[in-house]
Every structure is written in C-alpha cells, then in structure tokens.
Design a protein around this motif. Structure first.
Motif, PDB file in Angstrom:
ATOM      1  N   LEU A  26       0.827  -1.204   0.000  1.00  0.00           N
ATOM      2  CA  LEU A  26       0.000   0.000   0.000  1.00  0.00           C
ATOM      3  C   LEU A  26       0.862   1.255   0.000  1.00  0.00           C
ATOM      4  O   LEU A  26       0.608   2.194  -0.762  1.00  0.00           O
ATOM      5  CB  LEU A  26      -0.923  -0.026   1.219  1.00  0.00           C
ATOM      6  CG  LEU A  26      -2.098   0.911   1.226  1.00  0.00           C
ATOM      7  CD1 LEU A  26      -3.067   0.521   0.128  1.00  0.00           C
ATOM      8  CD2 LEU A  26      -2.791   0.868   2.559  1.00  0.00           C
ATOM      9  N   PHE A  27       1.891   1.279   0.832  1.00  0.00           N
ATOM     10  CA  PHE A  27       2.757   2.455   0.884  1.00  0.00           C
ATOM     11  C   PHE A  27       3.525   2.633  -0.423  1.00  0.00           C
ATOM     12  O   PHE A  27       3.760   3.759  -0.857  1.00  0.00           O
ATOM     13  CB  PHE A  27       3.716   2.382   2.065  1.00  0.00           C
ATOM     14  CG  PHE A  27       3.071   2.745   3.367  1.00  0.00           C
ATOM     15  CD1 PHE A  27       2.553   4.011   3.571  1.00  0.00           C
ATOM     16  CD2 PHE A  27       2.973   1.824   4.389  1.00  0.00           C
ATOM     17  CE1 PHE A  27       1.945   4.353   4.763  1.00  0.00           C
ATOM     18  CE2 PHE A  27       2.362   2.147   5.578  1.00  0.00           C
ATOM     19  CZ  PHE A  27       1.848   3.414   5.772  1.00  0.00           C
ATOM     20  N   GLN A  28       3.903   1.534  -1.083  1.00  0.00           N
ATOM     21  CA  GLN A  28       4.574   1.656  -2.378  1.00  0.00           C
ATOM     22  C   GLN A  28       3.626   2.216  -3.427  1.00  0.00           C
ATOM     23  O   GLN A  28       4.017   3.028  -4.261  1.00  0.00           O
ATOM     24  CB  GLN A  28       5.097   0.297  -2.836  1.00  0.00           C
ATOM     25  CG  GLN A  28       6.302  -0.184  -2.084  1.00  0.00           C
ATOM     26  CD  GLN A  28       6.697  -1.592  -2.513  1.00  0.00           C
ATOM     27  OE1 GLN A  28       6.000  -2.223  -3.289  1.00  0.00           O
ATOM     28  NE2 GLN A  28       7.812  -2.076  -1.978  1.00  0.00           N
ATOM     29  N   SER A  29       2.376   1.794  -3.382  1.00  0.00           N
ATOM     30  CA  SER A  29       1.423   2.274  -4.384  1.00  0.00           C
ATOM     31  C   SER A  29       1.023   3.722  -4.128  1.00  0.00           C
ATOM     32  O   SER A  29       0.643   4.423  -5.065  1.00  0.00           O
ATOM     33  CB  SER A  29       0.183   1.381  -4.412  1.00  0.00           C
ATOM     34  OG  SER A  29      -0.546   1.482  -3.216  1.00  0.00           O
ATOM     35  N   ILE A  30       1.106   4.181  -2.886  1.00  0.00           N
ATOM     36  CA  ILE A  30       0.788   5.583  -2.583  1.00  0.00           C
ATOM     37  C   ILE A  30       1.813   6.501  -3.228  1.00  0.00           C
ATOM     38  O   ILE A  30       1.487   7.587  -3.706  1.00  0.00           O
ATOM     39  CB  ILE A  30       0.708   5.810  -1.058  1.00  0.00           C
ATOM     40  CG1 ILE A  30      -0.564   5.172  -0.517  1.00  0.00           C
ATOM     41  CG2 ILE A  30       0.749   7.284  -0.716  1.00  0.00           C
ATOM     42  CD1 ILE A  30      -0.676   5.212   0.985  1.00  0.00           C
TER      43      ILE A  30
END
Length: 79
Positions: A25-29
């Motif tokens: 999730l943090f990578q996609s943000i």
C-alpha cells in the motif's frame, strides 16, 4: 507435551500478511501515475452516481412515489 494454540499460528500468518499488504500500500501511494488514474476513475464514478440519483428522482416522480428527500422533509415538518 505442550499445548499449541491454533490461533497463535493464525495470528502470526495474519501479522505477516498485514505487514506485506501495508508495504504494498505504501509503495502504491508513492506511485503518481496510479494516483492520477484513480482520480480519473473516481471522477467518472461520481458523475455516474449523480446521474443515477437524478434518474431515480425522475422515476419516483413519474410513478408518484415518495423519495428519500420527500420523507426527510415530511419528518422535519412533523418534528
């Protein structure tokens, strides 16, 4: 013989999944193109939902049925 709790292993696996999904999730943000595509999708979906609301109101008026707003206004007047 020691008792093994089946929920302990489930808890460990769940924690591993949570850490992995949070990382993803943090990578996609941080992914700016993904954010732009998501923004376009949300805008299109919002227009579609507004169109459905208008059509629902028109159909309710045509069939002489009370809408959610009609019921809310009647309740306000009653109170």
């Amino acid at each position: 013989m020691s008792e093994t709790n089946p929920y302990d292993s489930f808890r460990r696996v769940s924690a591993m999944w949570e850490k992995g999904l949070n990382g993803l999730l943090f990578q996609s943000i941080d992914n700016n193109p993904l954010i732009q595509v998501t923004k376009l999708g949300i805008e299109a979906n919002s227009r579609y939902i507004e169109m459905l609301k208008r059509n629902r109101e028109l159909m309710a008026n045509y069939m002489n049925l009370p809408t959610k707003n009609d019921v809310a206004n009647a309740v306000k007047q009653t109170i």
